[in-house]
Design an enzyme around this catalytic site. Structure first.
Site, PDB file in Angstrom:
ATOM      1  N   GLY A  16       0.015   5.812   2.085  1.00 61.24           N
ATOM      2  CA  GLY A  16      -0.479   5.920   0.729  1.00 61.24           C
ATOM      3  C   GLY A  16       0.588   5.722  -0.327  1.00 61.24           C
ATOM      4  O   GLY A  16       0.434   6.186  -1.461  1.00 61.24           O
ATOM      5  N   VAL A  17       1.688   5.039   0.024  1.00 61.37           N
ATOM      6  CA  VAL A  17       2.751   4.774  -0.949  1.00 61.37           C
ATOM      7  C   VAL A  17       2.888   3.276  -1.219  1.00 61.37           C
ATOM      8  O   VAL A  17       3.918   2.795  -1.664  1.00 61.37           O
ATOM      9  CB  VAL A  17       4.099   5.371  -0.492  1.00 61.37           C
ATOM     10  CG1 VAL A  17       4.055   6.883  -0.571  1.00 61.37           C
ATOM     11  CG2 VAL A  17       4.464   4.914   0.918  1.00 61.37           C
ATOM     12  N   SER A  18       1.837   2.524  -0.928  1.00 57.56           N
ATOM     13  CA  SER A  18       1.717   1.114  -1.308  1.00 57.56           C
ATOM     14  C   SER A  18       2.681   0.195  -0.577  1.00 57.56           C
ATOM     15  O   SER A  18       3.256  -0.718  -1.176  1.00 57.56           O
ATOM     16  CB  SER A  18       1.879   0.938  -2.827  1.00 57.56           C
ATOM     17  OG  SER A  18       0.862   1.607  -3.511  1.00 57.56           O
ATOM     18  N   SER A  19       2.834   0.392   0.718  1.00 57.13           N
ATOM     19  CA  SER A  19       3.681  -0.522   1.488  1.00 57.13           C
ATOM     20  C   SER A  19       3.094  -1.925   1.512  1.00 57.13           C
ATOM     21  O   SER A  19       3.841  -2.913   1.496  1.00 57.13           O
ATOM     22  CB  SER A  19       3.861   0.001   2.913  1.00 57.13           C
ATOM     23  OG  SER A  19       2.612   0.140   3.572  1.00 57.13           O
ATOM     24  N   SER A  20       1.766  -2.033   1.551  1.00 55.97           N
ATOM     25  CA  SER A  20       1.145  -3.364   1.573  1.00 55.97           C
ATOM     26  C   SER A  20       1.342  -4.085   0.253  1.00 55.97           C
ATOM     27  O   SER A  20       1.656  -5.286   0.222  1.00 55.97           O
ATOM     28  CB  SER A  20      -0.346  -3.252   1.904  1.00 55.97           C
ATOM     29  OG  SER A  20      -1.021  -2.459   0.950  1.00 55.97           O
ATOM     30  N   ALA A  21       1.170  -3.373  -0.854  1.00 47.40           N
ATOM     31  CA  ALA A  21       1.386  -3.991  -2.166  1.00 47.40           C
ATOM     32  C   ALA A  21       2.852  -4.389  -2.330  1.00 47.40           C
ATOM     33  O   ALA A  21       3.159  -5.453  -2.881  1.00 47.40           O
ATOM     34  CB  ALA A  21       0.972  -3.037  -3.277  1.00 47.40           C
TER      35      ALA A  21
ATOM     36  N   ASP B 146      -1.224  -0.175  -8.016  1.00 48.50           N
ATOM     37  CA  ASP B 146      -0.070  -0.246  -7.130  1.00 48.50           C
ATOM     38  C   ASP B 146       0.836  -1.416  -7.485  1.00 48.50           C
ATOM     39  O   ASP B 146       2.062  -1.274  -7.621  1.00 48.50           O
ATOM     40  CB  ASP B 146      -0.526  -0.386  -5.675  1.00 48.50           C
ATOM     41  CG  ASP B 146      -1.385   0.775  -5.218  1.00 48.50           C
ATOM     42  OD1 ASP B 146      -1.487   1.767  -5.956  1.00 48.50           O
ATOM     43  OD2 ASP B 146      -1.964   0.673  -4.120  1.00 48.50           O
TER      44      ASP B 146
ATOM     45  N   PRO C  44       7.704   3.482   4.855  1.00 55.45           N
ATOM     46  CA  PRO C  44       6.778   3.626   5.984  1.00 55.45           C
ATOM     47  C   PRO C  44       5.362   3.176   5.619  1.00 55.45           C
ATOM     48  O   PRO C  44       4.886   3.445   4.512  1.00 55.45           O
ATOM     49  CB  PRO C  44       6.827   5.125   6.297  1.00 55.45           C
ATOM     50  CG  PRO C  44       7.340   5.770   5.056  1.00 55.45           C
ATOM     51  CD  PRO C  44       8.222   4.779   4.386  1.00 55.45           C
TER      52      PRO C  44
END
Length: 466
Positions: free
Chosen positions: A143-148, A191, A139
């Site tokens: 704050g779990v680095s989906s973009s990275a 990340d 998701p």
């Protein structure tokens, strides 16, 4: 064919998107759980990062022409555009590329994809068109680095498809460059490095100077980590994160000024940054005891952007332009940069030995201290505070906000038995009853991008799978 490749094949086969005559390349990039160290990756501190089971995957196929087609069916769930088309010439000019990605709210996710393609074109001459298919169960904005994960998956799949060898620290640095320079997000290397180098059920120790990974540390037997989504969204382009980051660099500049140290641009860095002759540009190299004894009282609790520029001259973070009227928590930000680095080093050392009940309680208390330190930097979140409080009341040794703060996921440390599993589920259910919706519970792990590598898939094998 692995289970993962079978999932990719089945999904891709439902769309008439790729040419059936040519192979495609697939890459998988998991999200990361920031166990410790969030916000010291940009000050040169040590971090401890875990990887999640949830991931972004990308299937890529080069084209003979210069068309770039992106298909992201899951984007519609968030009100974003799911199908976009560009051309290879759009990748040439950075300023135009940013405008292109931000022309509509629903197309901003494409900036991570096009940024990765721009990097490969500008550094390696990869200039043909491409078709890219994206899917994710990771998701966004948590704050779990989906973009990275997205940019790293694109870099891995596209570099392999174009015959470029890109892995390890070089791949992580490329991802950070995309996010810093193209997207304009002021993130550190944490990340991207975790997503590339991490190992299932391990923590990756990483000294961010600029990227020095240590051997992954297996979580001791009997211990387990969970993540619960607070459902308060957060972003590294948010005001709170950027103010906290800028404040750390402002404090660094004021301390160097006090010591008579010149702060100059580093000439050899791939990511723009400034350095000095004592701490090498890394604020986390300043020991907490020295900071408290020699510098803390001389720093302002807070200072406006205008006051700082008048007092110290140029701001030495290329990625956080100062707002003249905003107030920056300089003293707390510097304290966090020094003390969080020590907290991470302490937990890293403790995890390498036998973890007794008393050691576990000590690690848990350090995690909670880290959580409290977020608030001192202006990165608090009532939702995350509530989840940390619930975890502590339920008997878990420690819990903390993750990532850049101001929302997102709370990491919880506990034991791997059924009792703690039931307690986690109870916390999530009670929180859901109050919030009116169920939070995402992160409770699995997987290995990083380099462990999976980029794999080819023959499209002929997809026939009849739809």
């Amino acid at each position: 064919m692995s289970i993962f490749e079978d999932q990719v094949a089945t999904t891709v086969a439902t769309y008439d998107f790729f040419s059936p005559e040519k192979p495609l390349w697939i890459a998988r990039a998991p999200g990361r759980l920031d166990v410790m160290g969030g916000n010291v990756d940009y000050t040169g501190g040590m971090v401890l990062q875990g990887l999640l089971r949830e991931a972004v995957w990308v299937a890529m196929q080069p084209r003979a022409d210069d068309a770039i087609r992106l298909l992201n069916p899951g984007a519609a769930e968030f009100g974003w555009e799911s199908s976009l088309e560009f051309c290879a010439g759009d990748l040439d000019d950075l300023a135009s590329l940013r405008l292109l990605c931000h022309r509509r709210e629903g197309s901003r996710w494409a900036c991570y994809v096009l940024g990765a393609l721009h990097f490969l074109k500008s550094r390696y001459g990869c200039s043909t068109g491409a078709d890219l298919f994206l899917a994710s169960d990771l998701p966004p904005n948590k704050g779990v680095s989906s973009s990275a994960a997205l940019e790293i998956a694109v870099l891995k799949a596209a570099s392999a498809a174009w015959g470029v060898s890109l892995d390890g620290v070089a791949l992580a640095t490329a991802g950070q460059w995309v996010e810093n320079v193209v997207v304009g997000a002021a993130c550190g290397i944490m990340d991207q490095a975790a997503i590339v180098l991490g190992k299932e059920n391990h923590l990756l120790p990483l000294l961010c100077q600029p990227c020095r990974p240590f051997a992954p540390v297996k979580l001791p037997d009997g211990l387990r980590l969970w993540g619960i989504d607070s459902m308060a969204p957060r972003s590294t382009t948010g005001a709170a994160y950027e103010i906290a980051r800028a404040a750390a660099f402002m404090g660094y500049k004021l301390i160097c000024q006090q010591e008579g140290l010149a702060v100059i641009p580093e000439q050899v860095s791939g990511i723009p940054r400034w350095t000095d002759s004592r701490w090498n540009g890394y604020l986390s190299n300043l020991a907490p005891s020295e900071y408290r004894a020699r510098f803390e009282r001389g720093l302002p609790e807070s200072i406006s952007g205008r006051e700082f520029l008048a007092r110290a001259g140029e701001h030495v973070d290329p990625f956080t332009p100062l707002d003249p009227v905003a107030e920056y928590p300089v003293r707390a930000a510097v304290r966090y940069a020094t003390e969080e680095n020590l907290r991470v080093q302490t937990v890293y050392t403790l995890l390498q030995g036998s973890v007794s009940d008393s050691t576990l309680q000590l690690i848990g208390e350090i995690l909670c201290q880290s959580h409290v330190a977020y608030a001192e930097c202006g990165l608090s979140s009532p939702a995350c505070d509530e989840l940390v409080s619930r975890a502590r009341k339920a008997g878990f040794p420690g819990a903390k906000m993750t990532g850049g703060g101001a929302g997102g996921v709370v990491a919880i440390l506990g034991r791997s038995g059924p009792e703690d599993q039931r307690a986690i589920e109870r916390i999530a259910q009670e929180y859901a009853a109050e919030q009116g919706r169920m939070p995402h519970l992160f409770e699995g792990s997987s290995s990083g991008v380099d462990a999976f590598a980029a794999r080819t898939l023959q499209l002929a094998s997809l026939q009849g799978m739809a």
